[in-house]
Design a protein around this motif. Structure first.
Motif, mmCIF file in Angstrom:
data_model
loop_
_atom_site.group_PDB
_atom_site.id
_atom_site.type_symbol
_atom_site.label_atom_id
_atom_site.label_comp_id
_atom_site.label_asym_id
_atom_site.label_seq_id
_atom_site.Cartn_x
_atom_site.Cartn_y
_atom_site.Cartn_z
ATOM 1 N N LEU A 1 0.809 -1.159 0.127
ATOM 2 C CA LEU A 1 0.080 0.078 0.063
ATOM 3 C C LEU A 1 0.885 1.367 -0.030
ATOM 4 C CD1 LEU A 1 -2.858 -1.047 2.548
ATOM 5 C CD2 LEU A 1 -3.040 -0.713 -0.042
ATOM 6 N N ALA A 2 2.124 1.215 0.778
ATOM 7 C CA ALA A 2 2.769 2.272 0.844
ATOM 8 C C ALA A 2 3.400 2.814 -0.612
ATOM 9 C CB ALA A 2 3.882 2.127 1.544
ATOM 10 N N ALA A 3 3.746 1.697 -1.480
ATOM 11 C CA ALA A 3 4.134 1.739 -2.856
ATOM 12 C C ALA A 3 3.038 2.516 -3.592
ATOM 13 C CB ALA A 3 4.774 0.546 -3.320
ATOM 14 N N ALA A 4 1.819 2.028 -3.477
ATOM 15 C CA ALA A 4 0.758 2.371 -4.310
ATOM 16 C C ALA A 4 0.316 3.898 -4.041
ATOM 17 C CB ALA A 4 -0.397 1.387 -3.883
ATOM 18 N N PHE A 5 0.430 4.196 -2.479
ATOM 19 C CA PHE A 5 0.187 5.545 -2.324
ATOM 20 C C PHE A 5 1.266 6.524 -2.506
ATOM 21 C CE2 PHE A 5 -2.985 3.749 0.692
ATOM 22 C CZ PHE A 5 -4.090 4.260 0.019
ATOM 23 N N LEU B 1 1.093 8.911 1.705
ATOM 24 C CA LEU B 1 2.191 7.784 1.919
ATOM 25 C C LEU B 1 2.307 7.317 3.324
ATOM 26 C CD1 LEU B 1 4.683 6.359 0.913
ATOM 27 C CD2 LEU B 1 6.098 8.249 1.753
ATOM 28 N N GLN B 2 1.721 8.045 4.347
ATOM 29 C CA GLN B 2 1.453 7.697 5.640
ATOM 30 C C GLN B 2 0.511 6.772 6.062
ATOM 31 O OE1 GLN B 2 2.996 10.670 8.657
ATOM 32 N NE2 GLN B 2 0.760 10.495 9.554
ATOM 33 N N ILE B 3 -0.700 6.893 5.165
ATOM 34 C CA ILE B 3 -1.741 5.881 5.261
ATOM 35 C C ILE B 3 -1.424 4.682 5.748
ATOM 36 C CG2 ILE B 3 -3.875 4.870 4.156
ATOM 37 C CD1 ILE B 3 -4.093 7.447 2.550
ATOM 38 N N PRO B 4 -0.729 3.774 4.926
ATOM 39 C CA PRO B 4 -0.846 2.307 5.598
ATOM 40 C C PRO B 4 -0.035 2.201 6.660
ATOM 41 C CG PRO B 4 0.668 2.758 3.664
ATOM 42 C CD PRO B 4 -0.243 3.848 3.754
ATOM 43 N N PHE B 5 0.919 3.067 7.078
ATOM 44 C CA PHE B 5 1.701 2.784 8.316
ATOM 45 C C PHE B 5 0.975 3.296 9.566
ATOM 46 C CE2 PHE B 5 4.941 3.899 5.089
ATOM 47 C CZ PHE B 5 5.487 2.692 5.055
#
Length: 427
Positions: A293-297, A341-345
């Motif tokens: 998800l980090a790569a996608a975002f 970018l912070q969403i999945p974390f």
């Protein structure tokens, strides 16, 4: 089941779009409708304090309903919902009294920080919070379509009032704020009529007693975040003019707030799955989901910046009063990209139920952002302030990734006999 899930997600995202549009309009309309930009900046400060109260109520009651009330059924659920609604009204009454006191002591039409419009916000706070808690009642029941209905009633009523004001030439700061409150009255009345809920039968003390462990950390984290948001206006009051503050707020509303609302919507989709992965001690699965998800975002952030910044420059001659936002497009969009970018974390941290670590990350983010804001405003005024906030967001991202890495490494692997596939098969 797939179609039902798709409808549920679609209604949830549509509801978030409605609320995001309404929130943006409450900040952008004063710039476009009021003759004085300085006067619009003063109104924006009062709107911001109203949203501060709303955000605290969402943490104290709304987020707690999603995490706790959603697990209950029957009379036990109905009882806690009544307590939640009663608590929302109580919070609104207390907050309204506080804002009236602030208004009485701090209304300086000729000063840098002008809060003369708070008197139009304070009386409506109980019903605004009642409506919002009704919205979370539906969301905790996994009925976002019902939440969408009452939100459309709110925003539709407010829009109708504003249209009447504009067509009759009676636009004023007070009436703009009153339209917000009157729209909430319509939405809350619709919720009470459709749900049959009776807030006066609830007990705010019971809500606090039964949810204090969960609601405490949620509220503390939100308070830190809201302090950061409100301080943007107050800390730079002596370093920037009211007009510059209005431009900064408008730029954040137009370019950053939609992303923040998207983040909120994605949290509702990702946190449950992250929680199941963490609950089954599937550290590998959680890491895989987070990194993918980090790569996608990250890709989405790059596309957003590549499109929005050049487009803003092309449209600048046609933006009228909003053209002053264009020089801020790059730093604000970089900040928005960092949030994506912070969403999945963030979802992983919430899923692992590391509330204290999330609170610590918000502290780091707030301190670095406000430091960057003050230094940037002192050196470069408007653009310096925007770049300072972006640097603070980058520091917050580093802190979030570090905290996530530490927490994920401490997940105890599940035993080989644990049926992980049954734990994590759904979203």
């Amino acid at each position: 089941m797939a179609m039902r899930g798709a409808r549920w997600v679609g209604a949830g995202l549509a509801d978030q779009v409605v609320m995001a549009t309404a929130n943006a309009a409450n900040t952008l309309l004063p710039i476009g409708l009021l003759a004085s930009r300085t006067r619009a900046g003063a109104l924006v400060l009062s709107v911001g304090l109203g949203y501060l109260v709303l955000s605290v109520n969402r943490a104290f009651i709304g987020d707690t309903m999603l995490a706790q009330v959603s697990r209950l059924d029957g009379e036990e659920r109905a009882r806690l919902v009544r307590h939640a609604l009663a608590a929302a009204v109580a919070v609104g009454c207390v907050a309204g009294a506080i804002l009236i006191a602030v208004w009485a002591l701090w209304r300086h039409p000729s000063g840098t920080i002008d809060l003369q419009d708070l008197i139009w916000v304070a009386p409506f706070l109980p019903v605004i919070l009642l409506h919002d808690t009704g919205r979370y009642t539906y969301l905790s029941e996994r009925e976002p379509a019902q939440a969408l209905i009452i939100d459309l009633v709110w925003t539709g009523s407010q829009a109708l009032i504003i249209v009447l004001m504009v067509t009759t030439g009676s636009t004023s700061p007070g009436l703009l704020l009153a339209s917000w409150g009157l729209g909430a009255c319509a939405g809350a009345a619709t919720f009470l009529a459709r749900s049959g809920a009776r807030p006066w039968r609830g007990d705010p003390r019971r809500w606090l007693a039964e949810t204090r462990k969960l609601s405490g950390w949620f509220t503390a984290t939100t308070l830190v975040g809201q302090i950061q948001v409100q301080a943007v206006g107050f800390l730079v009051a002596g370093r920037m003019s009211g007009a510059e503050l209005a431009v900064l707020r408008s730029g954040q509303t137009a370019l950053l707030q939609p992303v923040q609302n998207f983040v909120t919507a994605m949290m509702g989709l990702l946190v449950p799955r992250s929680s199941r992965l963490a609950g089954s001690r599937n550290e590998r699965g959680l890491r895989r989901q987070t990194l993918r998800l980090a790569a996608a975002f990250a890709g989405l952030a790059v596309v957003m910046i590549a499109v929005v910044v050049p487009l803003a420059n092309v449209l600048q001659p046609h933006l009228g009063r909003y053209a002053a936002i264009v020089p801020l497009a790059l730093p604000i969009n970089l900040q928005a990209g960092i949030y994506l970018l912070q969403i999945p974390f963030t979802a992983a941290i919430r899923g692992m139920q590391r509330a204290r670590l999330l609170f610590a990350q918000y502290l780091i983010f707030t301190i670095t952002s406000l430091t960057g804001l003050v230094l940037g405003a002192s050196q470069g005024h408007l653009q310096g302030a925007a770049w300072g906030l972006t640097i603070g967001a980058a520091a917050g991202l580093v802190a979030m990734i570090s905290i996530y890495t530490w927490a994920a490494a401490r997940l105890v692997p599940a035993s080989a006999s644990t049926p992980l596939s049954t734990e994590v098969s759904g979203v």
